[in-house]
Design a protein around this motif. Structure first.
Motif, PDB file in Angstrom:
ATOM      1  N   ALA A 188      38.469 -20.489  41.479  1.00 12.47           N
ATOM      2  CA  ALA A 188      37.112 -20.469  42.033  1.00 12.47           C
ATOM      3  C   ALA A 188      36.438 -21.820  41.832  1.00 12.47           C
ATOM      4  O   ALA A 188      36.643 -22.483  40.820  1.00 12.47           O
ATOM      5  CB  ALA A 188      36.300 -19.372  41.363  1.00 12.47           C
ATOM      6  N   ILE A 189      35.632 -22.195  42.807  1.00 15.68           N
ATOM      7  CA  ILE A 189      34.864 -23.430  42.707  1.00 15.68           C
ATOM      8  C   ILE A 189      33.499 -23.078  42.135  1.00 15.68           C
ATOM      9  O   ILE A 189      32.812 -22.196  42.647  1.00 15.68           O
ATOM     10  CB  ILE A 189      34.708 -24.093  44.095  1.00 15.68           C
ATOM     11  N   ASN A 190      33.122 -23.754  41.060  1.00 14.64           N
ATOM     12  CA  ASN A 190      31.832 -23.513  40.436  1.00 14.64           C
ATOM     13  C   ASN A 190      30.828 -24.527  40.945  1.00 14.64           C
ATOM     14  O   ASN A 190      30.980 -25.716  40.718  1.00 14.64           O
ATOM     15  CB  ASN A 190      31.944 -23.608  38.909  1.00 14.64           C
ATOM     16  N   HIS A 191      29.822 -24.035  41.644  1.00 11.85           N
ATOM     17  CA  HIS A 191      28.740 -24.890  42.107  1.00 11.85           C
ATOM     18  C   HIS A 191      27.576 -24.751  41.141  1.00 11.85           C
ATOM     19  O   HIS A 191      27.430 -23.738  40.468  1.00 11.85           O
ATOM     20  CB  HIS A 191      28.291 -24.488  43.516  1.00 11.85           C
ATOM     21  N   ALA A 192      26.733 -25.769  41.106  1.00 16.73           N
ATOM     22  CA  ALA A 192      25.558 -25.729  40.247  1.00 16.73           C
ATOM     23  C   ALA A 192      24.578 -24.670  40.738  1.00 16.73           C
ATOM     24  O   ALA A 192      24.498 -24.375  41.928  1.00 16.73           O
ATOM     25  CB  ALA A 192      24.887 -27.096  40.218  1.00 16.73           C
ATOM     26  N   ASN A 193      23.839 -24.123  39.802  1.00 15.56           N
ATOM     27  CA  ASN A 193      22.791 -23.165  40.115  1.00 15.56           C
ATOM     28  C   ASN A 193      21.461 -23.889  40.232  1.00 15.56           C
ATOM     29  O   ASN A 193      21.303 -24.997  39.700  1.00 15.56           O
ATOM     30  CB  ASN A 193      22.695 -22.113  38.994  1.00 15.56           C
ATOM     31  N   PRO A 194      20.470 -23.289  40.912  1.00 17.14           N
ATOM     32  CA  PRO A 194      19.151 -23.917  40.970  1.00 17.14           C
ATOM     33  C   PRO A 194      18.652 -24.236  39.557  1.00 17.14           C
ATOM     34  O   PRO A 194      18.855 -23.460  38.630  1.00 17.14           O
ATOM     35  CB  PRO A 194      18.280 -22.858  41.646  1.00 17.14           C
ATOM     36  N   ALA A 195      18.041 -25.400  39.393  1.00 18.77           N
ATOM     37  CA  ALA A 195      17.464 -25.897  38.145  1.00 18.77           C
ATOM     38  C   ALA A 195      18.513 -26.269  37.093  1.00 18.77           C
ATOM     39  O   ALA A 195      18.156 -26.607  35.977  1.00 18.77           O
ATOM     40  CB  ALA A 195      16.452 -24.917  37.561  1.00 18.77           C
ATOM     41  N   GLU A 196      19.786 -26.239  37.436  1.00 15.74           N
ATOM     42  CA  GLU A 196      20.832 -26.661  36.500  1.00 15.74           C
ATOM     43  C   GLU A 196      20.956 -28.185  36.534  1.00 15.74           C
ATOM     44  O   GLU A 196      20.984 -28.787  37.611  1.00 15.74           O
ATOM     45  CB  GLU A 196      22.173 -26.035  36.897  1.00 15.74           C
ATOM     46  N   VAL A 197      21.025 -28.797  35.377  1.00 19.61           N
ATOM     47  CA  VAL A 197      21.163 -30.245  35.285  1.00 19.61           C
ATOM     48  C   VAL A 197      22.611 -30.629  35.582  1.00 19.61           C
ATOM     49  O   VAL A 197      23.545 -30.034  35.045  1.00 19.61           O
ATOM     50  CB  VAL A 197      20.762 -30.759  33.883  1.00 19.61           C
ATOM     51  N   MET A 198      22.787 -31.619  36.455  1.00 17.51           N
ATOM     52  CA  MET A 198      24.114 -32.135  36.791  1.00 17.51           C
ATOM     53  C   MET A 198      24.205 -33.570  36.312  1.00 17.51           C
ATOM     54  O   MET A 198      23.291 -34.357  36.550  1.00 17.51           O
ATOM     55  CB  MET A 198      24.346 -32.062  38.300  1.00 17.51           C
ATOM     56  N   HIS A 199      25.278 -33.908  35.645  1.00 17.77           N
ATOM     57  CA  HIS A 199      25.460 -35.251  35.110  1.00 17.77           C
ATOM     58  C   HIS A 199      26.353 -36.048  36.050  1.00 17.77           C
ATOM     59  O   HIS A 199      27.485 -35.653  36.312  1.00 17.77           O
ATOM     60  CB  HIS A 199      26.068 -35.194  33.711  1.00 17.77           C
ATOM     61  N   LEU A 200      25.836 -37.163  36.572  1.00 14.24           N
ATOM     62  CA  LEU A 200      26.570 -37.960  37.543  1.00 14.24           C
ATOM     63  C   LEU A 200      26.780 -39.388  37.060  1.00 14.24           C
ATOM     64  O   LEU A 200      26.750 -40.332  37.838  1.00 14.24           O
ATOM     65  CB  LEU A 200      25.828 -37.970  38.887  1.00 14.24           C
ATOM     66  N   GLN A 201      27.025 -39.534  35.765  1.00 12.45           N
ATOM     67  CA  GLN A 201      27.311 -40.858  35.254  1.00 12.45           C
ATOM     68  C   GLN A 201      28.598 -41.375  35.899  1.00 12.45           C
ATOM     69  O   GLN A 201      29.414 -40.596  36.384  1.00 12.45           O
ATOM     70  CB  GLN A 201      27.516 -40.834  33.730  1.00 12.45           C
ATOM     71  N   PRO A 202      28.785 -42.690  35.874  1.00 20.98           N
ATOM     72  CA  PRO A 202      30.050 -43.231  36.368  1.00 20.98           C
ATOM     73  C   PRO A 202      31.230 -42.590  35.628  1.00 20.98           C
ATOM     74  O   PRO A 202      31.135 -42.282  34.438  1.00 20.98           O
ATOM     75  CB  PRO A 202      29.947 -44.722  36.062  1.00 20.98           C
ATOM     76  N   LEU A 203      32.312 -42.392  36.333  1.00 16.88           N
ATOM     77  CA  LEU A 203      33.505 -41.782  35.753  1.00 16.88           C
ATOM     78  C   LEU A 203      34.308 -42.778  34.927  1.00 16.88           C
ATOM     79  O   LEU A 203      35.077 -42.400  34.059  1.00 16.88           O
ATOM     80  CB  LEU A 203      34.388 -41.196  36.863  1.00 16.88           C
ATOM     81  N   GLY A 204      34.143 -44.067  35.227  1.00 20.92           N
ATOM     82  CA  GLY A 204      34.840 -45.105  34.469  1.00 20.92           C
ATOM     83  C   GLY A 204      36.348 -44.920  34.502  1.00 20.92           C
ATOM     84  O   GLY A 204      36.941 -44.706  35.561  1.00 20.92           O
ATOM     85  N   SER A 205      36.975 -44.935  33.351  1.00 19.89           N
ATOM     86  CA  SER A 205      38.442 -44.855  33.271  1.00 19.89           C
ATOM     87  C   SER A 205      38.981 -43.492  33.707  1.00 19.89           C
ATOM     88  O   SER A 205      40.169 -43.355  33.990  1.00 19.89           O
ATOM     89  CB  SER A 205      38.917 -45.166  31.849  1.00 19.89           C
ATOM     90  N   LYS A 206      38.116 -42.472  33.813  1.00 19.94           N
ATOM     91  CA  LYS A 206      38.556 -41.134  34.245  1.00 19.94           C
ATOM     92  C   LYS A 206      38.590 -40.987  35.766  1.00 19.94           C
ATOM     93  O   LYS A 206      38.995 -39.947  36.274  1.00 19.94           O
ATOM     94  CB  LYS A 206      37.639 -40.065  33.658  1.00 19.94           C
ATOM     95  N   ILE A 207      38.182 -42.028  36.493  1.00 24.56           N
ATOM     96  CA  ILE A 207      38.045 -41.907  37.944  1.00 24.56           C
ATOM     97  C   ILE A 207      39.352 -41.505  38.627  1.00 24.56           C
ATOM     98  O   ILE A 207      39.344 -40.793  39.613  1.00 24.56           O
ATOM     99  CB  ILE A 207      37.451 -43.198  38.569  1.00 24.56           C
ATOM    100  N   GLY A 208      40.486 -41.924  38.082  1.00 23.92           N
ATOM    101  CA  GLY A 208      41.773 -41.578  38.691  1.00 23.92           C
ATOM    102  C   GLY A 208      42.183 -40.131  38.510  1.00 23.92           C
ATOM    103  O   GLY A 208      43.073 -39.640  39.201  1.00 23.92           O
ATOM    104  N   SER A 209      41.529 -39.409  37.604  1.00 21.91           N
ATOM    105  CA  SER A 209      41.918 -38.025  37.340  1.00 21.91           C
ATOM    106  C   SER A 209      40.907 -37.005  37.871  1.00 21.91           C
ATOM    107  O   SER A 209      41.070 -35.808  37.662  1.00 21.91           O
ATOM    108  CB  SER A 209      42.123 -37.816  35.839  1.00 21.91           C
ATOM    109  N   VAL A 210      39.869 -37.478  38.544  1.00 22.81           N
ATOM    110  CA  VAL A 210      38.837 -36.579  39.074  1.00 22.81           C
ATOM    111  C   VAL A 210      38.937 -36.558  40.594  1.00 22.81           C
ATOM    112  O   VAL A 210      39.102 -37.585  41.229  1.00 22.81           O
ATOM    113  CB  VAL A 210      37.421 -37.038  38.631  1.00 22.81           C
ATOM    114  N   ARG A 211      38.839 -35.370  41.143  1.00 25.16           N
ATOM    115  CA  ARG A 211      38.874 -35.206  42.595  1.00 25.16           C
ATOM    116  C   ARG A 211      37.470 -35.021  43.136  1.00 25.16           C
ATOM    117  O   ARG A 211      36.544 -34.655  42.416  1.00 25.16           O
ATOM    118  CB  ARG A 211      39.699 -33.975  42.966  1.00 25.16           C
TER     119      ARG A 211
END
Length: 113
Positions: free
Chosen positions: A2-25
């Motif tokens: 299942a894909i988990n989407h954020a809920n209303p008023a949920e904080v989402m962290h969008l910092q740069p991925l840095g060295s993890k960028i190759g492992s995130v889709r």
């Protein structure tokens, strides 16, 4: 899975991925009837052929460097740059470096008065 989407008023962290960028889709942060937000993860050299979004969009470069072509003009976006397009404007994307961008899309007329 299942894909988990954020809920209303949920904080989402969008910092740069840095060295993890190759492992995130690429993944959708949230989607409603009115809008969708996507974290687009692009390895260097990745190209997305010309296409159109169903509504107005913003593209905010979180990290890296991309070439964004719209209206026949290539534009380079780096971390901190924001671009806006009208609905159905054809555009293409190419990652110059490993990059991640926040794409928001307005869907249908739900967001309009």
């Amino acid at each position: 899975m299942a894909i988990n989407h954020a809920n209303p008023a949920e904080v989402m962290h969008l910092q740069p991925l840095g060295s993890k960028i190759g492992s995130v889709r690429t993944y959708t942060l949230f989607k409603t009837d009115a809008m969708e937000a996507i974290r687009l993860v692009l390895p260097a050299g990745k190209q997305i052929a010309e296409h159109r979004a169903p509504g107005e969009i913003t593209v905010y470069c979180l990290e890296g460097r991309i070439k964004f072509t719209s209206q026949g003009q290539p534009k380079e976006l780096v971390a901190g740059d924001l671009l806006y397009l009208s609905a159905a404007d054809p555009h293409a994307v190419e990652a110059i470096e490993d990059s991640s961008v926040l794409v928001t899309i307005l869907l249908g007329n739900a967001a309009r008065p």
